[in-house]
Structures are given as structure tokens and as C-alpha cells.
Motif scaffolding. Structure first.
Motif, PDB file in Angstrom:
ATOM      1  N   ILE A 296       0.831  -1.203   0.000  1.00  0.00           N
ATOM      2  CA  ILE A 296       0.000   0.000   0.000  1.00  0.00           C
ATOM      3  C   ILE A 296       0.868   1.256   0.000  1.00  0.00           C
ATOM      4  CG2 ILE A 296      -1.672   1.344   1.324  1.00  0.00           C
ATOM      5  CD1 ILE A 296      -2.901  -1.243   2.272  1.00  0.00           C
ATOM      6  N   THR A 297       0.508   2.225  -0.857  1.00  0.00           N
ATOM      7  CA  THR A 297       1.196   3.515  -0.895  1.00  0.00           C
ATOM      8  C   THR A 297       0.169   4.633  -0.909  1.00  0.00           C
ATOM      9  OG1 THR A 297       3.054   2.591  -2.142  1.00  0.00           O
ATOM     10  CG2 THR A 297       2.817   4.982  -2.156  1.00  0.00           C
ATOM     11  N   PHE A 298       0.378   5.605  -0.029  1.00  0.00           N
ATOM     12  CA  PHE A 298      -0.388   6.844  -0.040  1.00  0.00           C
ATOM     13  C   PHE A 298       0.542   7.954  -0.504  1.00  0.00           C
ATOM     14  CE2 PHE A 298      -2.312   4.279   3.374  1.00  0.00           C
ATOM     15  CZ  PHE A 298      -3.607   4.189   2.889  1.00  0.00           C
ATOM     16  N   GLY A 299       0.045   8.844  -1.365  1.00  0.00           N
ATOM     17  CA  GLY A 299       0.880   9.912  -1.877  1.00  0.00           C
ATOM     18  C   GLY A 299       0.200  11.258  -1.831  1.00  0.00           C
ATOM     19  N   VAL A 320      -2.830  20.311  -6.488  1.00  0.00           N
ATOM     20  CA  VAL A 320      -2.495  19.402  -5.399  1.00  0.00           C
ATOM     21  C   VAL A 320      -3.169  18.058  -5.702  1.00  0.00           C
ATOM     22  CG1 VAL A 320      -2.687  18.892  -2.934  1.00  0.00           C
ATOM     23  CG2 VAL A 320      -2.248  21.245  -3.709  1.00  0.00           C
ATOM     24  N   GLY A 321      -2.407  16.987  -5.627  1.00  0.00           N
ATOM     25  CA  GLY A 321      -2.949  15.671  -5.910  1.00  0.00           C
ATOM     26  C   GLY A 321      -2.700  14.718  -4.761  1.00  0.00           C
ATOM     27  N   ALA A 322      -3.598  13.738  -4.615  1.00  0.00           N
ATOM     28  CA  ALA A 322      -3.465  12.699  -3.601  1.00  0.00           C
ATOM     29  C   ALA A 322      -3.762  11.357  -4.221  1.00  0.00           C
ATOM     30  CB  ALA A 322      -4.398  12.958  -2.416  1.00  0.00           C
ATOM     31  N   MET A 323      -3.164  10.318  -3.701  1.00  0.00           N
ATOM     32  CA  MET A 323      -3.283   8.992  -4.291  1.00  0.00           C
ATOM     33  C   MET A 323      -3.326   7.915  -3.203  1.00  0.00           C
ATOM     34  SD  MET A 323      -0.314   7.002  -6.452  1.00  0.00           S
ATOM     35  CE  MET A 323       0.677   6.842  -4.939  1.00  0.00           C
ATOM     36  N   ALA A 324      -4.092   6.863  -3.471  1.00  0.00           N
ATOM     37  CA  ALA A 324      -4.032   5.645  -2.668  1.00  0.00           C
ATOM     38  C   ALA A 324      -3.869   4.483  -3.647  1.00  0.00           C
ATOM     39  CB  ALA A 324      -5.308   5.458  -1.864  1.00  0.00           C
ATOM     40  N   ARG A 325      -2.836   3.657  -3.438  1.00  0.00           N
ATOM     41  CA  ARG A 325      -2.506   2.598  -4.387  1.00  0.00           C
ATOM     42  C   ARG A 325      -2.238   1.286  -3.651  1.00  0.00           C
ATOM     43  NH1 ARG A 325       2.483   4.181  -7.680  1.00  0.00           N
ATOM     44  NH2 ARG A 325       3.617   3.533  -5.822  1.00  0.00           N
TER      45      ARG A 325
END
Length: 328
Positions: A296-299, A320-325
């Protein structure tokens, strides 16, 4: 900035014509699935790759083929990232469209690659370029790993056709321009790991007469309406960045990308009033990636960019960007 969730630095609103601000976007269409395989078959090394995502079609919600190829010993047949590009030396970016100054173009090709020695590989390919081209693009890459695996560098070349099939009205007659010229490009990039925590990367390209292989560039050419000659666009592109592994679970990247078009050639003179063509593009970004557990990666990422047209108009990009992978 740009009208959309991902990077469009070449199309952001110009000053006094801002239409896109205070917007929120979200998507799951960047989800992708892939299969890699490799096995010896009757004394030959046979392999392949199939990878898809959901960014296809005008609505961006249908399956799109990213990679689809087979390999036989040193040969590759199918679609994958162009040999002219080096995605292994680009700074990490959360934005799915990738940063300014590099390319991610995936195209059908036939490629031969081989190891010259344990640290040096060479590849040459015939690749699909623009749809109007009558011949495939020729690309090459020479890659060298050094410092016992801490560093890598590559030099690449591109030869491609620039071809026009435009029509013009001249003296109440409809005339067709079927002209072509030779486009070309050279590139070099490197990445080096200074310590177990710190690495830096840089990539530089110089291209004339192509708009396919690198991201966010101008048109490959425009046509002189008097004699139908092709005015080829020429530009330099660069990215530079550094990544620091703050803790085993947290890393951060700070990077910069730019495109500088030749503003004194015939292309620039004819494109002076065309606000879709840019004299310069610049972009910086900073992100933090957190992996509480390995899959899991949060960015979180901030991107700032500017574009400037040939007639001096400017546009700015703030995102501004956010991600959950989840990788599996």
C-alpha cells in the motif's frame, strides 16, 4: 490550470482567460492489470507482457492496452514504451500523465536488443510514429550501468518522417500539400544513487520535427501556405530531480521539468499568434510517498507550472494531488 484531473501543462489557461480553477477531480480509471511471462521453449527464451488500464476512449472509462508484446530471444514484437525514451531515469511523479520533459509513448514496434557486455546493452527498433507517415520511425538506445549498479546512463537517437496532408484555399482553388521532411532527435539521461537513501536523475532531449515521442510538445511542424514547405518545430526538453528515502516507509521527490522551443525559426514565426503553441514550458513538483505496509502507498503532491506562448502570453498551473494505491 488545465481542464482535467491530470497534467496538461501545455494547455493551461492563459492570463485574463482563466476558466479552470477551484475544481475537484477524482478517478479510479488509472487502475491497471498486467501479466508478465517468460520461459525456455525448445531452447529459446520466449516471453511477453500484457498490461491494460481504464483510461481509453473519449470518456476515459474503457479498457486501454498499455503494453502487449511477445519476445523471442533478443527480439520483441508488439506494443511497448518507445526505445527513444528512458522512463528509468525520470523523477517519480504522482500525476498519472507524467512530468514535463520526458516521454511515456507506447507504440507498436519490432525491436532487437542485446547485451554488449555485462554492463552495456544496445537496442534498435522500427516503431510506429504519426499516422500519416509512410515509414516507421527508427530508434536506438545504448545503456550503460556503472558504479556496481549504483548508476545507469543511456544515450538514444530518433529518425522519423514529418509529413503533411493538409489542404489550402489559394486563388479560389483548393490545393493539397503532400510534403515530407526528416525529423530527428537525440537524448541522454542518467541516474545515480549517492547513498542508500539519496538518488538523483537527469534527462535531456533535443528534437526537431516530431510531436509524438515526448510529452506536452508543440505540433511537429506547420505548413508555409505559399510554397507548402514544412516548418519543423525544434525544442530542448530536460528533467532533473532527486528522491530521498526519509524512513523505510517514507520517501520524497523534488523535481523540475522544462521545454524550450526554438523561437527564431520559421515554425515560431508562423506560430506567433497560435496560443496552442508554446515558446517555453516549466514545471516543478514535490511529493511525499508513504507505504505503511509494502503493498500500500499513499501519496501527496504539489505541482506548479508555467507556460509562455510565442507572442508572450503566460499561463500558470497550481495543483495538489493525492493517491491511494495497492500493488498486488
Amino acid at each position: 490550470g488545465g481542464d482535467g484531473i491530470f497534467n496538461r501543462i501545455n494547455k493551461v489557461d492563459l492570463e485574463n482567460n482563466e476558466k479552470n480553477s477551484d475544481r475537484f477531480y477524482s478517478t479510479a480509471t488509472v487502475t491497471r492489470f498486467g501479466l508478465d511471462f517468460k520461459a525456455p521453449v525448445q531452447g529459446a527464451d520466449v516471453g511477453g507482457k500484457l498490461e491494460v488500464d481504464f483510461r481509453g476512449g473519449s470518456s476515459n472509462d474503457t479498457i486501454r492496452i498499455r503494453h502487449a508484446y511477445v519476445t523471442y530471444n533478443d527480439w520483441l514484437f508488439g506494443q511497448t514504451t518507445s526505445t527513444f525514451l528512458a522512463t528509468d531515469v525520470q523523477p517519480e511523479m504522482l500525476d498519472f500523465n507524467s512530468p514535463l520533459g520526458i516521454g511515456t509513448y507506447r507504440t507498436p514496434m519490432v525491436r532487437y536488443s542485446t547485451k554488449l557486455n555485462p554492463t552495456t546493452t544496445y537496442a534498435v527498433a522500427l516503431e510506429k510514429g504519426n499516422d500519416d507517415n509512410r515509414a516507421p520511425a527508427l530508434t536506438t538506445k545504448l545503456k550503460y550501468d556503472f558504479a556496481e549498479g549504483k548508476g545507469t546512463t543511456s544515450a538514444r537517437t530518433l529518425l522519423t518522417e514529418a509529413r503533411s496532408k493538409e489542404s489550402f484555399a489559394n486563388d479560389d482553388k483548393q490545393l493539397s500539400a503532400n510534403e515530407s521532411a526528416l525529423g530527428w532527435g537525440v537524448a541522454i539521461g542518467a541516474k545515480y544513487k549517492f547513498t542508500d537513501s539519496l538518488q538523483a536523475m537527469i534527462d535531456y532531449s533535443h528534437v526537431k520535427g516530431d510531436s509524438k515521442f515526448l510529452l506536452y510538445t508543440n505540433n511537429a511542424f506547420n505548413v508555409n501556405p505559399n510554397n507548402f514547405d514544412l516548418n519543423l518545430n525544434e525544442f530542448d526538453a530536460v528533467t532533473v530531480g532527486t528522491t530521498y528515502q526519509i524512513t523505510p516507509k517514507v520517501r520524497s521527490t523534488l523535481a523540475y521539468g522544462a521545454m524550450f522551443a526554438n523561437d527564431s525559426n520559421d515554425f515560431a514565426q508562423q506560430a506567433f499568434a497560435d496560443t496552442a503553441q508554446n515558446k517555453t514550458l516549466q514545471q516543478g513538483w514535490w511529493n511525499v510517498m508513504y507505504s505503511p505496509v509494502s503493498p500500500i502507498t499513499f501519496g501527496l503532491e504539489y505541482v506548479y507550472g508555467e507556460r509562455k506562448t510565442f507572442n508572450g502570453q503566460k499561463g500558470k498551473d497550481n495543483r495538489v494531488g493525492a493517491m491511494a494505491r495497492y500493488n498486488f
